[in-house]
Design a protein around this motif. Structure first.
Motif, PDB file in Angstrom:
ATOM      1  N   LEU A 109      33.947  45.317 -37.806  1.00  0.00           N
ATOM      2  CA  LEU A 109      33.620  45.020 -39.204  1.00  0.00           C
ATOM      3  C   LEU A 109      32.307  44.246 -39.256  1.00  0.00           C
ATOM      4  N   SER A 110      31.350  44.803 -39.966  1.00  0.00           N
ATOM      5  CA  SER A 110      30.067  44.130 -40.132  1.00  0.00           C
ATOM      6  C   SER A 110      29.832  43.928 -41.635  1.00  0.00           C
ATOM      7  N   PRO A 111      30.285  42.780 -42.158  1.00  0.00           N
ATOM      8  CA  PRO A 111      30.206  42.563 -43.608  1.00  0.00           C
ATOM      9  C   PRO A 111      28.761  42.462 -44.069  1.00  0.00           C
ATOM     10  N   LYS A 112      28.520  42.948 -45.272  1.00  0.00           N
ATOM     11  CA  LYS A 112      27.167  42.924 -45.822  1.00  0.00           C
ATOM     12  C   LYS A 112      27.173  42.179 -47.155  1.00  0.00           C
ATOM     13  N   LYS A 113      26.064  41.445 -47.426  1.00  0.00           N
ATOM     14  CA  LYS A 113      25.976  40.652 -48.664  1.00  0.00           C
ATOM     15  C   LYS A 113      25.762  41.533 -49.884  1.00  0.00           C
ATOM     16  N   PHE A 114      25.411  42.771 -49.658  1.00  0.00           N
ATOM     17  CA  PHE A 114      25.023  43.648 -50.760  1.00  0.00           C
ATOM     18  C   PHE A 114      26.234  44.347 -51.372  1.00  0.00           C
ATOM     19  N   LYS A 115      27.347  44.407 -50.621  1.00  0.00           N
ATOM     20  CA  LYS A 115      28.617  44.911 -51.148  1.00  0.00           C
ATOM     21  C   LYS A 115      29.701  44.370 -50.205  1.00  0.00           C
ATOM     22  N   PHE A 116      30.468  43.437 -50.706  1.00  0.00           N
ATOM     23  CA  PHE A 116      31.377  42.677 -49.840  1.00  0.00           C
ATOM     24  C   PHE A 116      32.503  43.549 -49.270  1.00  0.00           C
ATOM     25  N   PRO A 117      33.047  43.144 -48.115  1.00  0.00           N
ATOM     26  CA  PRO A 117      34.203  43.862 -47.592  1.00  0.00           C
ATOM     27  C   PRO A 117      35.439  43.662 -48.474  1.00  0.00           C
ATOM     28  N   LEU A 118      36.306  44.648 -48.475  1.00  0.00           N
ATOM     29  CA  LEU A 118      37.574  44.504 -49.190  1.00  0.00           C
ATOM     30  C   LEU A 118      38.471  43.557 -48.380  1.00  0.00           C
ATOM     31  N   PRO A 119      39.170  42.647 -49.044  1.00  0.00           N
ATOM     32  CA  PRO A 119      39.910  41.615 -48.298  1.00  0.00           C
ATOM     33  C   PRO A 119      40.948  42.185 -47.337  1.00  0.00           C
ATOM     34  N   GLU A 120      41.515  43.354 -47.656  1.00  0.00           N
ATOM     35  CA  GLU A 120      42.606  43.860 -46.810  1.00  0.00           C
ATOM     36  C   GLU A 120      42.143  44.317 -45.419  1.00  0.00           C
ATOM     37  N   ILE A 121      40.826  44.568 -45.251  1.00  0.00           N
ATOM     38  CA  ILE A 121      40.378  45.035 -43.931  1.00  0.00           C
ATOM     39  C   ILE A 121      40.166  43.855 -42.965  1.00  0.00           C
ATOM     40  N   LEU A 122      39.948  42.658 -43.495  1.00  0.00           N
ATOM     41  CA  LEU A 122      39.572  41.528 -42.635  1.00  0.00           C
ATOM     42  C   LEU A 122      40.590  41.244 -41.534  1.00  0.00           C
ATOM     43  N   PRO A 123      41.899  41.163 -41.834  1.00  0.00           N
ATOM     44  CA  PRO A 123      42.849  40.873 -40.745  1.00  0.00           C
ATOM     45  C   PRO A 123      43.015  42.015 -39.749  1.00  0.00           C
ATOM     46  N   LEU A 124      42.486  43.201 -40.077  1.00  0.00           N
ATOM     47  CA  LEU A 124      42.647  44.360 -39.185  1.00  0.00           C
ATOM     48  C   LEU A 124      41.484  44.517 -38.201  1.00  0.00           C
ATOM     49  N   ALA A 125      40.413  43.753 -38.400  1.00  0.00           N
ATOM     50  CA  ALA A 125      39.223  43.910 -37.560  1.00  0.00           C
ATOM     51  C   ALA A 125      39.491  43.432 -36.133  1.00  0.00           C
ATOM     52  N   HIS A 126      39.019  44.218 -35.148  1.00  0.00           N
ATOM     53  CA  HIS A 126      39.071  43.788 -33.745  1.00  0.00           C
ATOM     54  C   HIS A 126      37.810  43.011 -33.378  1.00  0.00           C
ATOM     55  N   GLU A 127      36.771  43.269 -34.152  1.00  0.00           N
ATOM     56  CA  GLU A 127      35.459  42.712 -33.844  1.00  0.00           C
ATOM     57  C   GLU A 127      34.763  42.427 -35.178  1.00  0.00           C
ATOM     58  N   LEU A 128      34.220  41.205 -35.303  1.00  0.00           N
ATOM     59  CA  LEU A 128      33.432  40.850 -36.490  1.00  0.00           C
ATOM     60  C   LEU A 128      31.990  40.692 -36.023  1.00  0.00           C
ATOM     61  N   LYS A 129      31.111  41.486 -36.610  1.00  0.00           N
ATOM     62  CA  LYS A 129      29.698  41.421 -36.189  1.00  0.00           C
ATOM     63  C   LYS A 129      28.858  41.096 -37.417  1.00  0.00           C
ATOM     64  N   VAL A 130      28.246  39.918 -37.409  1.00  0.00           N
ATOM     65  CA  VAL A 130      27.476  39.488 -38.576  1.00  0.00           C
ATOM     66  C   VAL A 130      25.991  39.512 -38.228  1.00  0.00           C
ATOM     67  N   VAL A 131      25.230  40.240 -39.015  1.00  0.00           N
ATOM     68  CA  VAL A 131      23.783  40.309 -38.831  1.00  0.00           C
ATOM     69  C   VAL A 131      23.175  39.055 -39.464  1.00  0.00           C
ATOM     70  N   ILE A 132      22.352  38.357 -38.664  1.00  0.00           N
ATOM     71  CA  ILE A 132      21.721  37.129 -39.157  1.00  0.00           C
ATOM     72  C   ILE A 132      20.271  37.445 -39.539  1.00  0.00           C
ATOM     73  N   PHE A 133      20.007  37.317 -40.823  1.00  0.00           N
ATOM     74  CA  PHE A 133      18.687  37.629 -41.375  1.00  0.00           C
ATOM     75  C   PHE A 133      17.947  36.329 -41.706  1.00  0.00           C
ATOM     76  N   ASN A 134      18.688  35.319 -42.132  1.00  0.00           N
ATOM     77  CA  ASN A 134      18.073  34.004 -42.359  1.00  0.00           C
ATOM     78  C   ASN A 134      19.109  32.910 -42.096  1.00  0.00           C
ATOM     79  N   LYS A 135      18.661  31.656 -42.159  1.00  0.00           N
ATOM     80  CA  LYS A 135      19.517  30.541 -41.712  1.00  0.00           C
ATOM     81  C   LYS A 135      20.818  30.429 -42.500  1.00  0.00           C
ATOM     82  N   SER A 136      20.787  30.792 -43.763  1.00  0.00           N
ATOM     83  CA  SER A 136      21.998  30.659 -44.583  1.00  0.00           C
ATOM     84  C   SER A 136      23.097  31.625 -44.137  1.00  0.00           C
ATOM     85  N   ASP A 137      22.736  32.609 -43.324  1.00  0.00           N
ATOM     86  CA  ASP A 137      23.732  33.591 -42.885  1.00  0.00           C
ATOM     87  C   ASP A 137      24.750  33.011 -41.900  1.00  0.00           C
TER      88      ASP A 137
END
Ligand code: SF4
Length: 193
Positions: A109-137
């Motif tokens: 699961l790679s959540p994006k700020k432009f369209k958020f993930p649906l809450p039901e997928i979060l507990p099912l993820a095996h891997e969370l990959k967050v792209v860091i574009f700026n410090k607030s990320d």
């Protein structure tokens, strides 16, 4: 959109041989997207599931990675069942912003700020990959890390065009927060698809 046999360049399966199936269509709209050609599904030819799976089975690897675009814009039940039938492990790379379908052995699961993930997928993820574009990320990444399962692997990935600037910050952050790991897009460094 395209399919190809290569090595997985990112995340938990980095370095493993994998057959990538990139599906057309994405409604997320990340400003830094490096596959904008994928957004309009109608620009890409349709292929039957048999054709896709037969092409994948021509190679010795048995890990399939379904990516996009945003692959969950399609119902993936039949494709993943056919891949399983042919002996493949099924992995998906998704923003989680469309309803989950398909039989998955691994959900990245790679959540994006432009369209958020649906809450039901979060507990099912095996891997969370967050792209860091700026410090607030970093704070944004923690917000999602708090919602995945305790066994979910946590990765931070510098956005490619800002990797020179951001990678040293990621390294310092991971040293302070060792539950995270660094994910680099090694396929870009070694120049494979
Ligand atoms: S979700 Fe992926 S394909 Fe869609 S815009 Fe973002 S980076 Fe591009």
């Amino acid at each position: 959109m395209e399919s190809f046999y290569t090595i997985q360049g990112e995340g938990y399966y980095q370095g493993k041989a994998a057959y990538f199936i990139r599906l057309g269509g994405c409604d997320v709209g990340c400003v830094w997207c490096d596959v904008k050609d994928s957004w309009d599904a109608s620009r890409h030819p349709q292929q039957s599931i048999d054709e896709i799976v037969s092409a994948a089975a021509a190679y010795p690897g048995r890990m399939a990675v379904i990516t996009g675009g945003e692959p969950l814009m399609h119902n993936l039940d039949t494709l993943t069942a056919a891949l399983h039938e042919a002996g493949f492990q099924t992995n998906i790379e998704t923003s989680g912003s469309s309803p989950l379908s398909g039989e998955w052995d691994w959900i990245c699961l790679s959540p994006k700020k432009f369209k958020f993930p649906l809450p039901e997928i979060l507990p099912l993820a095996h891997e969370l990959k967050v792209v860091i574009f700026n410090k607030s990320d970093f704070a944004w990444a923690e917000k999602y890390a708090a919602q995945v399962s305790p066994t979910c692997k946590l990765y931070l990935a510098p956005e490619w065009d800002k990797s020179k600037e951001m990678t040293p910050l990621l390294i310092e952050y991971i040293k302070e927060n060792p539950q995270w790991e660094l994910s680099l897009q090694i396929h870009k460094y070694i120049n494979v698809p």
